[in-house]
Design an enzyme around this catalytic site. Structure first.
Site, PDB file in Angstrom:
ATOM      1  N   TYR A  99    -128.657  82.255 -37.551  1.00  0.00           N
ATOM      2  CA  TYR A  99    -129.518  82.313 -36.372  1.00  0.00           C
ATOM      3  C   TYR A  99    -130.738  83.229 -36.522  1.00  0.00           C
ATOM      4  O   TYR A  99    -131.867  82.764 -36.455  1.00  0.00           O
ATOM      5  CB  TYR A  99    -128.688  82.725 -35.143  1.00  0.00           C
ATOM      6  N   PRO A 112    -128.642  73.979 -28.381  1.00  0.00           N
ATOM      7  CA  PRO A 112    -128.100  72.730 -27.840  1.00  0.00           C
ATOM      8  C   PRO A 112    -128.430  72.571 -26.353  1.00  0.00           C
ATOM      9  O   PRO A 112    -128.627  73.560 -25.637  1.00  0.00           O
ATOM     10  CB  PRO A 112    -126.586  72.887 -28.025  1.00  0.00           C
ATOM     11  N   HIS A 326    -128.457  79.596 -29.188  1.00  0.00           N
ATOM     12  CA  HIS A 326    -127.175  79.504 -29.885  1.00  0.00           C
ATOM     13  C   HIS A 326    -126.655  80.821 -30.468  1.00  0.00           C
ATOM     14  O   HIS A 326    -125.449  80.951 -30.724  1.00  0.00           O
ATOM     15  CB  HIS A 326    -127.349  78.478 -31.019  1.00  0.00           C
ATOM     16  N   LYS A 402    -109.754  59.120 -25.910  1.00  0.00           N
ATOM     17  CA  LYS A 402    -108.707  59.694 -26.762  1.00  0.00           C
ATOM     18  C   LYS A 402    -107.420  58.871 -26.680  1.00  0.00           C
ATOM     19  O   LYS A 402    -106.560  58.950 -27.550  1.00  0.00           O
ATOM     20  CB  LYS A 402    -108.409  61.127 -26.289  1.00  0.00           C
ATOM     21  N   LYS A 406    -104.540  58.247 -29.717  1.00  0.00           N
ATOM     22  CA  LYS A 406    -103.253  58.904 -29.417  1.00  0.00           C
ATOM     23  C   LYS A 406    -102.118  57.878 -29.409  1.00  0.00           C
ATOM     24  O   LYS A 406    -101.023  58.159 -29.881  1.00  0.00           O
ATOM     25  CB  LYS A 406    -103.311  59.586 -28.049  1.00  0.00           C
ATOM     26  N   SER A 407    -102.410  56.679 -28.846  1.00  0.00           N
ATOM     27  CA  SER A 407    -101.345  55.668 -28.777  1.00  0.00           C
ATOM     28  C   SER A 407    -100.928  55.220 -30.174  1.00  0.00           C
ATOM     29  O   SER A 407     -99.836  54.720 -30.370  1.00  0.00           O
ATOM     30  CB  SER A 407    -101.781  54.487 -27.913  1.00  0.00           C
ATOM     31  N   TYR A 408    -101.822  55.398 -31.151  1.00  0.00           N
ATOM     32  CA  TYR A 408    -101.469  55.070 -32.546  1.00  0.00           C
ATOM     33  C   TYR A 408    -101.083  56.336 -33.324  1.00  0.00           C
ATOM     34  O   TYR A 408    -101.090  56.347 -34.549  1.00  0.00           O
ATOM     35  CB  TYR A 408    -102.639  54.351 -33.232  1.00  0.00           C
ATOM     36  N   SER A 411    -104.975  61.692 -34.563  1.00  0.00           N
ATOM     37  CA  SER A 411    -105.828  62.696 -33.933  1.00  0.00           C
ATOM     38  C   SER A 411    -107.119  62.013 -33.479  1.00  0.00           C
ATOM     39  O   SER A 411    -107.824  61.403 -34.289  1.00  0.00           O
ATOM     40  CB  SER A 411    -106.140  63.801 -34.945  1.00  0.00           C
ATOM     41  N   TYR A 435    -120.870  67.743 -41.809  1.00  0.00           N
ATOM     42  CA  TYR A 435    -120.453  69.018 -41.206  1.00  0.00           C
ATOM     43  C   TYR A 435    -119.815  68.729 -39.869  1.00  0.00           C
ATOM     44  O   TYR A 435    -120.378  68.024 -39.052  1.00  0.00           O
ATOM     45  CB  TYR A 435    -121.711  69.861 -41.019  1.00  0.00           C
ATOM     46  N   SER A 437    -118.057  71.252 -36.838  1.00  0.00           N
ATOM     47  CA  SER A 437    -117.705  72.655 -36.556  1.00  0.00           C
ATOM     48  C   SER A 437    -116.224  72.783 -36.264  1.00  0.00           C
ATOM     49  O   SER A 437    -115.657  71.986 -35.517  1.00  0.00           O
ATOM     50  CB  SER A 437    -118.437  73.213 -35.341  1.00  0.00           C
ATOM     51  N   SER A 439    -113.472  75.796 -34.985  1.00  0.00           N
ATOM     52  CA  SER A 439    -113.443  77.108 -34.354  1.00  0.00           C
ATOM     53  C   SER A 439    -112.680  78.126 -35.207  1.00  0.00           C
ATOM     54  O   SER A 439    -111.596  77.834 -35.712  1.00  0.00           O
ATOM     55  CB  SER A 439    -112.764  76.973 -32.991  1.00  0.00           C
ATOM     56  N   SER A 537    -120.348  67.713 -34.120  1.00  0.00           N
ATOM     57  CA  SER A 537    -119.510  68.672 -33.421  1.00  0.00           C
ATOM     58  C   SER A 537    -118.848  68.015 -32.224  1.00  0.00           C
ATOM     59  O   SER A 537    -119.470  67.236 -31.509  1.00  0.00           O
ATOM     60  CB  SER A 537    -120.371  69.833 -32.942  1.00  0.00           C
TER      61      SER A 537
HETATM   62  N1  COA Z   1    -100.829  61.785 -32.058  1.00  0.00           N
HETATM   63  C1  COA Z   1    -101.011  61.870 -30.719  1.00  0.00           C
HETATM   64  N2  COA Z   1    -101.847  62.763 -30.141  1.00  0.00           N
HETATM   65  C2  COA Z   1    -102.535  63.582 -30.946  1.00  0.00           C
HETATM   66  C3  COA Z   1    -102.409  63.553 -32.338  1.00  0.00           C
HETATM   67  C4  COA Z   1    -101.494  62.588 -32.900  1.00  0.00           C
HETATM   68  N3  COA Z   1    -101.295  62.493 -34.208  1.00  0.00           N
HETATM   69  N4  COA Z   1    -103.205  64.480 -32.875  1.00  0.00           N
HETATM   70  C5  COA Z   1    -103.819  65.095 -31.846  1.00  0.00           C
HETATM   71  N5  COA Z   1    -103.418  64.559 -30.689  1.00  0.00           N
HETATM   72  C6  COA Z   1    -103.798  64.973 -29.334  1.00  0.00           C
HETATM   73  C7  COA Z   1    -103.781  66.484 -29.169  1.00  0.00           C
HETATM   74  O1  COA Z   1    -102.503  66.931 -28.781  1.00  0.00           O
HETATM   75  C8  COA Z   1    -104.823  66.702 -28.082  1.00  0.00           C
HETATM   76  O2  COA Z   1    -104.252  66.384 -26.823  1.00  0.00           O
HETATM   77  P1  COA Z   1    -104.939  66.770 -25.405  1.00  0.00           P
HETATM   78  O3  COA Z   1    -106.017  65.771 -25.161  1.00  0.00           O
HETATM   79  O4  COA Z   1    -103.827  66.613 -24.456  1.00  0.00           O
HETATM   80  O5  COA Z   1    -105.424  68.170 -25.552  1.00  0.00           O
HETATM   81  C9  COA Z   1    -105.863  65.643 -28.380  1.00  0.00           C
HETATM   82  O6  COA Z   1    -105.172  64.625 -29.106  1.00  0.00           O
HETATM   83  C10 COA Z   1    -107.055  66.129 -29.158  1.00  0.00           C
HETATM   84  O7  COA Z   1    -106.687  66.542 -30.463  1.00  0.00           O
HETATM   85  P2  COA Z   1    -107.666  66.304 -31.706  1.00  0.00           P
HETATM   86  O8  COA Z   1    -108.507  65.130 -31.430  1.00  0.00           O
HETATM   87  O9  COA Z   1    -106.875  66.288 -32.955  1.00  0.00           O
HETATM   88  O10 COA Z   1    -108.646  67.527 -31.676  1.00  0.00           O
HETATM   89  P3  COA Z   1    -108.521  69.026 -31.249  1.00  0.00           P
HETATM   90  O11 COA Z   1    -108.489  69.119 -29.765  1.00  0.00           O
HETATM   91  O12 COA Z   1    -107.432  69.701 -32.006  1.00  0.00           O
HETATM   92  O13 COA Z   1    -109.953  69.548 -31.723  1.00  0.00           O
HETATM   93  C11 COA Z   1    -111.557  70.483 -33.204  1.00  0.00           C
HETATM   94  C12 COA Z   1    -110.348  69.558 -33.056  1.00  0.00           C
HETATM   95  C13 COA Z   1    -111.994  70.528 -34.630  1.00  0.00           C
HETATM   96  C14 COA Z   1    -112.712  69.936 -32.366  1.00  0.00           C
HETATM   97  C15 COA Z   1    -111.155  71.894 -32.676  1.00  0.00           C
HETATM   98  O14 COA Z   1    -110.100  72.403 -33.454  1.00  0.00           O
HETATM   99  C16 COA Z   1    -112.260  72.900 -32.773  1.00  0.00           C
HETATM  100  O15 COA Z   1    -112.342  73.633 -33.742  1.00  0.00           O
HETATM  101  N6  COA Z   1    -113.133  72.970 -31.739  1.00  0.00           N
HETATM  102  C17 COA Z   1    -114.255  73.882 -31.693  1.00  0.00           C
HETATM  103  C18 COA Z   1    -115.505  73.181 -32.156  1.00  0.00           C
HETATM  104  C19 COA Z   1    -116.725  73.985 -31.842  1.00  0.00           C
HETATM  105  O16 COA Z   1    -116.733  75.199 -31.853  1.00  0.00           O
HETATM  106  N7  COA Z   1    -117.809  73.269 -31.534  1.00  0.00           N
HETATM  107  C20 COA Z   1    -118.993  73.878 -31.046  1.00  0.00           C
HETATM  108  C21 COA Z   1    -120.136  73.861 -31.924  1.00  0.00           C
HETATM  109  S1  COA Z   1    -121.569  74.353 -31.018  1.00  0.00           S
END
Ligand code: COA
Length: 609
Positions: A99, A112, A326, A402, A406-408, A411, A435, A437, A439, A537
């Site tokens: 930054y 952003p 940011h 989502k 999830k149904s399959y 993630s 890339y 991001s 956390s 992101s």
């Molecule tokens: N089967 C069924 N459900 C699943 C699954 C699977 N195999 N894998 C994940 N899910 C579900 C999770 O339980 C979660 O449920 P919810 O909607 O009830 O919370 C949902 O699906 C989302 O999970 P997923 O898509 O895997 O992502 P996440 O929420 O773990 O996020 C990142 C992933 C990378 C976005 C997150 O870890 C992160 O780091 N976020 C910060 C990003 C950031 O800072 N961005 C800003 C930049 S300015």
């Protein structure tokens, strides 16, 4: 169904002095990953993006780098010493590298924007009424920050660092000639109690919801004429240029006092004039333009102070959103604040109780010398060039959210990232460094690391997807494998074991130790690996909003998404000056990829049931 939204509830009604520090000190420190692990993983992320000859060369450099007693080991030890000394070995370096040392304009290149759900305002009273509620909502959130009663957030059951919440209010970026800085007045002995209202480049002062309304009305009625010069546009310029102009601007005492008021304010509210009319289909795209840069100097770009950490934008036509600087924070804390504020504004109508008569909001004055005028003209010209260059497309993908991945048992985030890989490959027949991001907030003062979405597994999947010789079950197997690999990389990244910040740390350590930059960082593979043609992101929100940002390279895309349960909001950006990129084309390819992936799963797996 989307989750019901609700206001963030404080953990206590009274101040809990010291709670923040106790929490912060309980968090683990960011680890320094093992050197050989990073080297091995670095080579594997290069596989899909560099050619075999270059990879062979890089292999040799990496081998040499990690020789026992070699430069890699020496830097690693130095880095480990730094990690034991500091609360976070990365955070200061990252703040500077990502930054404060970055010299391109913060507009488009760094800050952003967030587009909020559309509101219908029939007149300026609606705009003012909503603004009063919004300000009251932010102040409600601020009271939790001030009282240290903000609930701690969790990721995968682990408590997160809450520091960013303490950095976003009452803070501002300050330009410098070679490097910027950030000030946070919330930490001063005399914290600010005012906000700035930018309306035709004018200012205001905040109180309670009902009183705010009256104060805003005063601003509206008393200062109907625009200031002659949009002084805020100076903040949109290249940082070195703005740094120089800033020194010049502050030579005048009146200007210095006005600028300090802006920097010290809790946040800024920009009451925007209408933007050009567009079709319903293009509404979100136009709103993203308004949030990202204001549309150019003839529209709302001058109605900002882009260095201010938080600026809420409320358009006369009901278009609302945020732009944030940011340096102090990532999207998720900003969006958590927005979720709270949006929910707050939905509370029942304001009750008009008799209020104390408050002083007239104070107008900020600026003395414009011919030299400052020249700087403003230059900033306008550069802003307009940038605004014309930005190509944005916001899409509400309404076929599923989502719920389908999830149904399959996949993630959703990994599924979307694979769709992006497929979309890009279909357009370019290439894989590019990607890339996403991740956390690092599980660690004290953690910011982000990089999830490398282009992997050998993603490459196998996208190649197979359109291969007529490939059977559907095999395509599904490759998709599942790619999704699992992405999720595994994500888990590794959020646990502080990804490669990018570690490699950056080793490089910066070499500079700090006055050593020659190791050859692996001068290698073309390293350059290619850091040229992110896809910068992406996920910024999830409870509100039906979307964050947007510009590409990080001239020939790349910025892609931000908010996956809701049954739909996904995407913002795609590119630069018009690059003939090879087109935001609408990538957005369409992405939608097609998502639909094709779902069809593949439906056809293959449902027929098995
Ligand atoms: N089967 C069924 N459900 C699943 C699954 C699977 N195999 N894998 C994940 N899910 C579900 C999770 O339980 C979660 O449920 P919810 O909607 O009830 O919370 C949902 O699906 C989302 O999970 P997923 O898509 O895997 O992502 P996440 O929420 O773990 O996020 C990142 C992933 C990378 C976005 C997150 O870890 C992160 O780091 N976020 C910060 C990003 C950031 O800072 N961005 C800003 C930049 S300015």
């Amino acid at each position: 169904m989307t989750k019901p939204t609700c206001l963030v509830k404080p953990v206590s009604l009274t101040k809990i002095t010291g709670r923040y520090l106790v929490h912060q000190e309980s968090l683990p420190k960011l680890p320094v990953p093992p050197l050989n692990q990073t080297c091995e993983r670095y080579l594997s992320i290069l596989e899909p993006i560099v050619d075999p000859e270059a990879l062979k060369h890089t292999n040799r450099l990496v081998e040499e780098f990690q020789l026992p007693g070699g430069v890699g080991e020496r830097l690693q030890k130095s880095l480990e010493r730094r990690a034991s000394r500091l609360p976070n070995w990365l955070s200061d370096w990252w703040l500077n590298t990502a930054y404060l040392d970055y010299r391109l304009p913060v507009v488009v290149h760094s800050s952003p924007g967030v587009v909020l759900p559309r509101l219908e305002f029939t007149d300026s009273q609606d705009q003012i009424r909503f603004t009063a509620k919004l300000i009251a909502g932010v102040l409600d959130f601020k009271s939790m920050v001030d009282n240290e009663t903000l609930p701690v957030e969790y990721l995968h059951g682990k408590p997160l660092c809450m520091n960013q919440y303490y950095q976003i209010l009452s803070s501002c970026r300050i330009p410098g000639i070679k490097k910027d800085s950030v000030v946070n007045h919330a930490l001063s002995t005399d914290p600010p109690t005012h906000i700035i209202v930018v309306h035709k480049y004018q200012d205001g002062r905040a109180l309670t919801e009902n009183e705010l309304y009256i104060q805003l009305e005063k601003i509206w009625n008393t200062f109907p004429q625009p200031n002659e010069e949009p002084i805020g546009i100076l903040t949109s310029n290249h940082r070195d240029r703005w740094g120089k102009a800033y020194t010049n601007l502050l030579k005048d005492k009146t200007n210095m006092i006005s600028v300090q008021e802006i920097q010290r304010s809790i946040f800024t509210v920009c009451l925007d004039a209408p933007m050009p009319q567009v079709s319903n289909e293009m509404y979100h795209t136009q709103a993203a333009v308004q949030m990202l840069h204001g549309g150019g100097s003839q529209w709302n770009s001058g109605n900002r102070w882009f260095d201010k950490t938080l600026q809420f934008i409320i358009g006369e036509d009901g278009t609302c959103g945020v732009i944030y600087e940011h340096a102090p924070a990532e999207g998720p804390p900003i969006v958590a604040l927005i979720d709270h504020v949006v929910e707050y504004t939905k509370k029942s109508e304001m009750i008009y109780t008799p209020t104390v008569l408050h002083p007239m909001p104070r107008k900020l004055h600026f003395n414009i010398t011919p030299e400052i005028l020249k700087d403003i003209e230059e900033a306008k010209e550069n802003m307009n060039t940038l605004a014309n260059d930005l190509d944005v497309r916001v899409v509400v993908f309404c076929y599923f959210g989502k719920n389908v991945p999830k149904s399959y048992k996949m993630s959703p985030d990994a599924f979307i990232q694979m769709a992006l890989q497929l979309a890009y490959y279909r357009l370019y027949k290439l894989y590019c460094a990607t890339y996403e991001s991740a956390s690092l907030r599980m660690f004290r003062l953690g910011r982000t690391d990089t999830i490398r979405s282009a992997s050998t597994d993603s490459a196998h999947f996208v190649q197979a997807m359109d291969d007529p010789a490939m059977q559907n079950p095999e395509k599904v197997r490759l998709l599942e494998r790619a999704v699992r690999a992405h999720r595994a990389y994500t888990d590794m990244a959020i646990q502080g074991q990804a490669i990018d910040r570690h490699l950056l740390g080793l490089k910066l350590q070499a500079i700090e130790d006055s050593l020659a930059i190791p050859k692996i960082f001068m290698d073309t593979s390293y350059v290619k690996a850091n040229h992110y043609k896809l910068s992406t992101s996920q910024v999830p929100a409870k509100t039906d909003c979307v964050m947007c940002f510009g590409p990080v390279v001239p020939d790349g895309y910025g892609v931000c998404y908010n996956p809701m349960e049954t739909h996904i909001n995407f913002a795609v950006s590119a630069f018009n000056s690059c003939a090879d990129t087109n935001a609408t084309r990538l957005a369409s390819a992405l939608q097609e990829a998502l639909l094709d992936m779902r069809s593949l799963l439906d056809q293959t797996l449902k027929s098995k049931l």
